[in-house]
Design an enzyme around this catalytic site. Structure first.
Site, PDB file in Angstrom:
ATOM      1  N   GLU A 197      41.062   9.647  50.591  1.00  0.00           N
ATOM      2  CA  GLU A 197      39.890   9.996  49.786  1.00  0.00           C
ATOM      3  C   GLU A 197      38.701  10.334  50.684  1.00  0.00           C
ATOM      4  O   GLU A 197      37.952  11.290  50.422  1.00  0.00           O
ATOM      5  CB  GLU A 197      39.530   8.837  48.845  1.00  0.00           C
ATOM      6  CG  GLU A 197      38.365   9.197  47.946  1.00  0.00           C
ATOM      7  CD  GLU A 197      37.874   8.028  47.111  1.00  0.00           C
ATOM      8  OE1 GLU A 197      38.697   7.217  46.648  1.00  0.00           O
ATOM      9  OE2 GLU A 197      36.648   7.927  46.920  1.00  0.00           O
TER      10      GLU A 197
ATOM     11  N   SER B 291      44.058   0.960  48.727  1.00  0.00           N
ATOM     12  CA  SER B 291      42.783   0.347  49.113  1.00  0.00           C
ATOM     13  C   SER B 291      42.329  -0.692  48.088  1.00  0.00           C
ATOM     14  O   SER B 291      41.972  -1.812  48.434  1.00  0.00           O
ATOM     15  CB  SER B 291      41.720   1.442  49.259  1.00  0.00           C
ATOM     16  OG  SER B 291      40.461   0.890  49.440  1.00  0.00           O
TER      17      SER B 291
END
Ligand code: SF4
Length: 329
Positions: free
Chosen positions: A137, A234
């Site tokens: 990301e 994450s």
């Protein structure tokens, strides 16, 4: 007869976090691959793991998805789906050069951060992107304006920051960070840069915040918290950290129930269970069954938020589905 009446009382219990598991962005990304497979047939190429979960990736592979690292691995003219984590603009350009039919499954909440990055870069701001180095990301968001963005990898990254004009600086963040750690990073940044601006709205997404909030509620009562999720997820990794910070005596991340070690449960009375935003609930149910076999059949669900958000499928896929339906008459 109720479950409570049939379950022998052992004094052992599970606190089950709610919300947990699939978020709207993951649900949309997985559905995108499934619908593309139905529409175009196998194989469908997916750049990077569509979401960071082993089980989801294996299930889609079995249906005909092929996961690749880069566009070059996709045959010219084939269909490629970009994962929920988002991609840099150059990835769209590469896809166009290879005449790929690209479908963008980037979560709309990640796309929002990309828009913010573009907007502040166009106004010539220095952008401090709080996130984990190397995460897909972050690579995608930084790719929107590489000349304006510098990564701040947690509170310890603050000292390395240098800006051109301390009156024209904004911070943005990865969507799946620890809420508390990010607040700490921002507080340290503001000490160095008092005029630092904040994003127009929270970049850490609702799903990440909600999952952390409920795990904080249950953690102080838990001897051990089991988070279902993959190591490269994450938000799942953050849930273990948040649980430990909030007072859980131990915390473990598992992809599957069989990874739970009996030693973790020795002497435990209360086990917390939750799952990351990329985890289908069937994996949590398998964990609950595993725990029930070991005397933890008494499950209390703790709910701190009601999530109703859904996202519609990517426009390009919806258009193609509509055209296919019209052609079938
Ligand atoms: S965790 Fe948040 S940003 Fe990531 S896919 Fe889910 S809703 Fe979107």
């Amino acid at each position: 007869m109720t479950d409570a009446e049939t379950t022998p009382r052992t004094g052992k219990r599970v606190l089950l976090a709610n919300p947990r598991g699939y978020c709207a962005g993951v649900d949309r990304a997985v559905q995108t691959v499934e619908e593309a497979l139905k529409l175009y047939g196998a194989p469908i190429y997916v750049r990077k793991q569509i979401v960071h979960n082993k089980h989801v990736v294996r299930t889609l592979e079995a249906q005909g998805a092929i996961f690749v690292e880069e566009n070059e691995e996709v045959p010219e003219g084939a269909t490629v789906i970009f994962s929920a984590h988002g991609v840099a603009p150059e990835v769209y350009e590469q896809a166009e050069q290879r005449s790929l039919r690209a479908i963008d499954a980037t979560c709309p909440l990640v796309t929002k951060v990309h828009h913010e990055a573009r907007r502040f870069a166009a106004q010539d701001y220095d952008i401090l992107l709080i996130g984990h180095e190397g995460h897909e990301e972050v690579i995608g968001t930084a790719g929107e304006a590489p000349a304006h963005i510098q990564l701040v990898d947690g509170p310890d990254g603050v000292d390395k920051v240098t800006v051109r004009d301390p009156e024209k600086v904004v911070w943005l963040s990865q969507t799946t960070l620890s809420v508390d750690e990010t607040l700490e990073t921002v507080a340290r940044l503001k000490k160095r840069l008092p005029l630092l601006q904040s994003p127009p709205s929270d970049d850490i997404c609702y799903a990440t915040s909600n999952r952390q909030h409920v795990v904080k509620e249950i953690a102080p009562e838990c001897d051990v918290v089991i988070v279902v999720g993959s190591r490269n997820s994450s938000n799942s990794v953050r849930l273990v950290e948040v649980a430990l910070d909030a007072g859980a005596r131990a915390g473990h991340l598992v992809d599957f129930a069989h990874e739970i070690e009996d030693a973790w449960l020795t002497g435990a009375r209360t086990v917390g269970v939750t799952s990351g935003a990329s985890v289908p609930d069937e994996l949590v149910q398998q964990v609950l069954a595993h725990l029930a076999e070991r005397g933890f059949g008494d499950v209390e669900e703790i709910t701190t938020a009601d999530e109703r958000l859904t996202f519609s499928l990517p426009q390009e896929l919806k258009r193609a589905m509509k055209a296919a339906a019209a052609a079938r008459g």
